[in-house]
Design a protein around this motif. Structure first.
Motif, mmCIF file in Angstrom:
data_model
loop_
_atom_site.group_PDB
_atom_site.id
_atom_site.type_symbol
_atom_site.label_atom_id
_atom_site.label_comp_id
_atom_site.label_asym_id
_atom_site.label_seq_id
_atom_site.Cartn_x
_atom_site.Cartn_y
_atom_site.Cartn_z
ATOM 1 N N VAL A 1 0.693 -1.299 -0.092
ATOM 2 C CA VAL A 1 0.154 0.086 0.221
ATOM 3 C C VAL A 1 0.975 1.056 0.083
ATOM 4 C CG1 VAL A 1 -1.599 1.395 1.456
ATOM 5 C CG2 VAL A 1 -1.858 -0.988 1.006
ATOM 6 N N GLN A 2 0.603 2.225 -0.936
ATOM 7 C CA GLN A 2 1.182 3.452 -0.868
ATOM 8 C C GLN A 2 0.257 4.585 -0.772
ATOM 9 O OE1 GLN A 2 3.423 3.429 -4.593
ATOM 10 N NE2 GLN A 2 5.194 3.033 -3.396
ATOM 11 N N LEU A 3 0.623 5.795 -0.097
ATOM 12 C CA LEU A 3 -0.279 6.856 0.200
ATOM 13 C C LEU A 3 0.437 8.073 -0.135
ATOM 14 C CD1 LEU A 3 -1.504 5.962 3.819
ATOM 15 C CD2 LEU A 3 -2.815 5.405 1.839
ATOM 16 N N VAL A 4 -0.063 8.875 -0.951
ATOM 17 C CA VAL A 4 0.476 10.041 -1.353
ATOM 18 C C VAL A 4 -0.369 11.181 -1.282
ATOM 19 C CG1 VAL A 4 1.652 11.256 -3.367
ATOM 20 C CG2 VAL A 4 1.999 8.772 -3.210
ATOM 21 N N GLU A 5 0.177 12.111 -0.233
ATOM 22 C CA GLU A 5 -0.669 13.445 -0.052
ATOM 23 C C GLU A 5 -0.277 14.490 -1.058
ATOM 24 O OE1 GLU A 5 0.584 11.772 4.044
ATOM 25 O OE2 GLU A 5 1.496 11.986 2.185
ATOM 26 N N SER A 16 -9.198 28.825 3.361
ATOM 27 C CA SER A 16 -9.448 27.149 3.316
ATOM 28 C C SER A 16 -8.276 26.517 2.368
ATOM 29 C CB SER A 16 -10.763 27.020 2.851
ATOM 30 O OG SER A 16 -11.739 27.336 3.402
ATOM 31 N N LEU A 17 -8.431 25.403 2.767
ATOM 32 C CA LEU A 17 -7.218 24.540 1.799
ATOM 33 C C LEU A 17 -8.121 23.091 1.777
ATOM 34 C CD1 LEU A 17 -4.618 25.178 0.477
ATOM 35 C CD2 LEU A 17 -3.544 24.239 2.564
ATOM 36 N N LYS A 18 -7.686 22.525 0.824
ATOM 37 C CA LYS A 18 -8.273 20.945 0.608
ATOM 38 C C LYS A 18 -6.872 20.192 0.296
ATOM 39 C CE LYS A 18 -11.746 18.160 -1.419
ATOM 40 N NZ LYS A 18 -12.744 18.034 -2.116
ATOM 41 N N LEU A 19 -6.825 19.080 1.193
ATOM 42 C CA LEU A 19 -5.835 18.288 1.042
ATOM 43 C C LEU A 19 -6.272 16.718 0.430
ATOM 44 C CD1 LEU A 19 -3.794 18.383 4.421
ATOM 45 C CD2 LEU A 19 -3.320 19.652 2.474
ATOM 46 N N SER A 20 -5.463 16.146 -0.321
ATOM 47 C CA SER A 20 -5.908 15.045 -0.995
ATOM 48 C C SER A 20 -4.749 13.821 -0.659
ATOM 49 C CB SER A 20 -5.840 14.970 -2.329
ATOM 50 O OG SER A 20 -6.847 16.052 -2.842
ATOM 51 N N CYS A 21 -5.342 12.461 -0.506
ATOM 52 C CA CYS A 21 -4.513 11.430 -0.184
ATOM 53 C C CYS A 21 -4.894 10.376 -1.189
ATOM 54 C CB CYS A 21 -4.439 10.988 1.061
ATOM 55 S SG CYS A 21 -3.516 9.518 1.618
ATOM 56 N N PHE A 23 -4.510 6.592 -2.544
ATOM 57 C CA PHE A 23 -4.189 5.285 -2.017
ATOM 58 C C PHE A 23 -3.925 4.298 -3.357
ATOM 59 C CE2 PHE A 23 -5.154 1.779 1.136
ATOM 60 C CZ PHE A 23 -5.452 0.892 0.239
ATOM 61 N N SER A 24 -3.108 3.362 -3.379
ATOM 62 C CA SER A 24 -2.891 2.457 -4.136
ATOM 63 C C SER A 24 -2.145 1.148 -3.538
ATOM 64 C CB SER A 24 -1.947 3.037 -5.501
ATOM 65 O OG SER A 24 -0.458 3.374 -4.883
ATOM 66 N N GLY A 25 -2.282 0.260 -4.151
ATOM 67 C CA GLY A 25 -1.448 -1.237 -3.835
ATOM 68 C C GLY A 25 -2.488 -2.021 -2.918
ATOM 69 N N GLY A 26 -3.671 -1.859 -2.965
ATOM 70 C CA GLY A 26 -4.470 -2.495 -1.840
ATOM 71 C C GLY A 26 -6.090 -2.456 -2.216
ATOM 72 N N THR A 27 -7.100 -2.829 -1.521
ATOM 73 C CA THR A 27 -8.506 -2.793 -1.446
ATOM 74 C C THR A 27 -8.714 -1.472 -0.537
ATOM 75 O OG1 THR A 27 -8.742 -4.857 -2.045
ATOM 76 C CG2 THR A 27 -10.628 -3.737 -1.427
ATOM 77 N N PHE A 28 -9.036 -0.405 -1.293
ATOM 78 C CA PHE A 28 -9.160 1.040 -0.435
ATOM 79 C C PHE A 28 -10.435 0.632 0.635
ATOM 80 C CE2 PHE A 28 -8.723 5.272 0.563
ATOM 81 C CZ PHE A 28 -9.911 5.881 0.198
ATOM 82 N N THR A 29 -11.413 0.114 0.165
ATOM 83 C CA THR A 29 -12.469 0.127 1.315
ATOM 84 C C THR A 29 -12.118 -0.935 2.559
ATOM 85 O OG1 THR A 29 -13.611 -1.725 0.017
ATOM 86 C CG2 THR A 29 -14.236 0.541 -0.303
ATOM 87 N N GLY A 30 -11.010 -1.602 2.213
ATOM 88 C CA GLY A 30 -10.758 -2.409 3.321
ATOM 89 C C GLY A 30 -9.789 -1.754 4.349
ATOM 90 N N TYR A 31 -9.914 -0.135 4.471
ATOM 91 C CA TYR A 31 -8.961 0.415 5.245
ATOM 92 C C TYR A 31 -9.857 1.745 5.950
ATOM 93 C CZ TYR A 31 -4.919 -2.119 3.582
ATOM 94 O OH TYR A 31 -4.099 -3.130 3.559
ATOM 95 N N GLU A 75 -12.415 6.652 -6.399
ATOM 96 C CA GLU A 75 -11.300 7.264 -6.901
ATOM 97 C C GLU A 75 -9.897 6.918 -5.763
ATOM 98 O OE1 GLU A 75 -10.647 8.969 -9.445
ATOM 99 O OE2 GLU A 75 -12.965 8.821 -10.155
ATOM 100 N N ASN A 76 -10.270 5.987 -4.842
ATOM 101 C CA ASN A 76 -9.307 5.552 -4.025
ATOM 102 C C ASN A 76 -8.583 6.860 -3.399
ATOM 103 O OD1 ASN A 76 -9.738 2.917 -4.717
ATOM 104 N ND2 ASN A 76 -7.735 2.447 -5.398
ATOM 105 N N THR A 77 -9.430 7.773 -2.966
ATOM 106 C CA THR A 77 -8.836 9.092 -2.440
ATOM 107 C C THR A 77 -9.761 9.380 -1.081
ATOM 108 O OG1 THR A 77 -8.171 9.687 -4.610
ATOM 109 C CG2 THR A 77 -8.237 11.319 -2.927
ATOM 110 N N VAL A 78 -8.897 9.947 -0.135
ATOM 111 C CA VAL A 78 -9.419 10.530 0.838
ATOM 112 C C VAL A 78 -8.954 11.946 0.937
ATOM 113 C CG1 VAL A 78 -7.344 10.112 2.618
ATOM 114 C CG2 VAL A 78 -9.678 10.560 3.557
ATOM 115 N N TYR A 79 -9.735 12.854 1.266
ATOM 116 C CA TYR A 79 -9.685 14.273 1.261
ATOM 117 C C TYR A 79 -9.883 14.691 2.636
ATOM 118 C CZ TYR A 79 -11.006 13.567 -3.690
ATOM 119 O OH TYR A 79 -11.014 13.281 -4.925
ATOM 120 N N LEU A 80 -9.062 15.959 2.850
ATOM 121 C CA LEU A 80 -9.476 16.777 4.092
ATOM 122 C C LEU A 80 -9.696 18.276 3.808
ATOM 123 C CD1 LEU A 80 -9.329 16.965 7.302
ATOM 124 C CD2 LEU A 80 -6.746 17.351 6.891
#
Length: 124
Positions: A1-5, A16-21, A23-31, A75-80
Motif C-alpha cells: 500500500v502506498q499513500l501520497v498526499e 481554506s485548503l483541501k488536502l488529498s491522499c 491510495f494504491s496497492g490494496g483494496t481501499f474500502t478495506g481500510y 477514486e481511492n482518495t481521501v480528502y481533508l
C-alpha cells in the motif's frame, strides 16, 4: 500500500485548503483512513478519521466544525477540507491507513501505512 498526499501550501488565516491522499496497492474500502499532523517541536497528533465505508467519522476537538474528512471509494482518495484555518493549524499533515475490521481510532499505532506528509502553513 502506498499513500501520497497533495494539496498543502501557504494560506492566510481564515482561508481554506483541501488536502488529498491517493491510495494504491490494496483494496481501499478495506481500510479506515485518517489524517494526523505534526507541528515543529510537537508530537504527531490525531486530526480526523473515516471508516472504510465512509459511514463513520471522528474529529479532534481542535478541528471539529472547521475540518471535514471525506473519501471517494471509486477514486481511492481521501480528502481533508480545512476551513477557517488558524496559525496553530500549521503542521505537516500525514495521511494514514488502518484495517477496517477495527473501529476508527485516534491512536497512531492503529494505522499501518503512512504517507510522506504535506506541509500546511497558515500565516496570521
Amino acid at each position: 500500500v502506498q499513500l501520497v498526499e497533495s494539496g498543502g501550501g501557504l494560506v492566510e488565516a481564515g482561508n481554506s485548503l483541501k488536502l488529498s491522499c491517493l491510495f494504491s496497492g490494496g483494496t481501499f474500502t478495506g481500510y479506515n483512513m485518517a489524517w494526523f499532523r505534526q507541528a515543529p517541536g510537537k508530537e504527531r497528533e490525531f486530526v480526523c478519521a473515516i471508516s472504510g465505508s465512509g459511514a463513520n467519522t471522528d474529529y479532534a476537538d481542535s478541528v471539529e466544525g472547521r475540518f471535514t474528512i471525506s473519501r471517494d471509494n471509486a477514486e481511492n482518495t481521501v480528502y481533508l477540507q480545512m476551513n477557517s484555518l488558524k496559525p496553530e493549524d500549521t503542521a505537516v499533515y500525514y495521511c494514514a491507513a488502518g484495517y477496517s475490521y477495527q473501529s476508527i481510532s485516534r491512536r497512531s499505532n492503529s494505522y499501518v501505512y503512512w504517507g510522506q506528509g504535506t506541509q500546511v502553513t497558515v500565516s496570521s
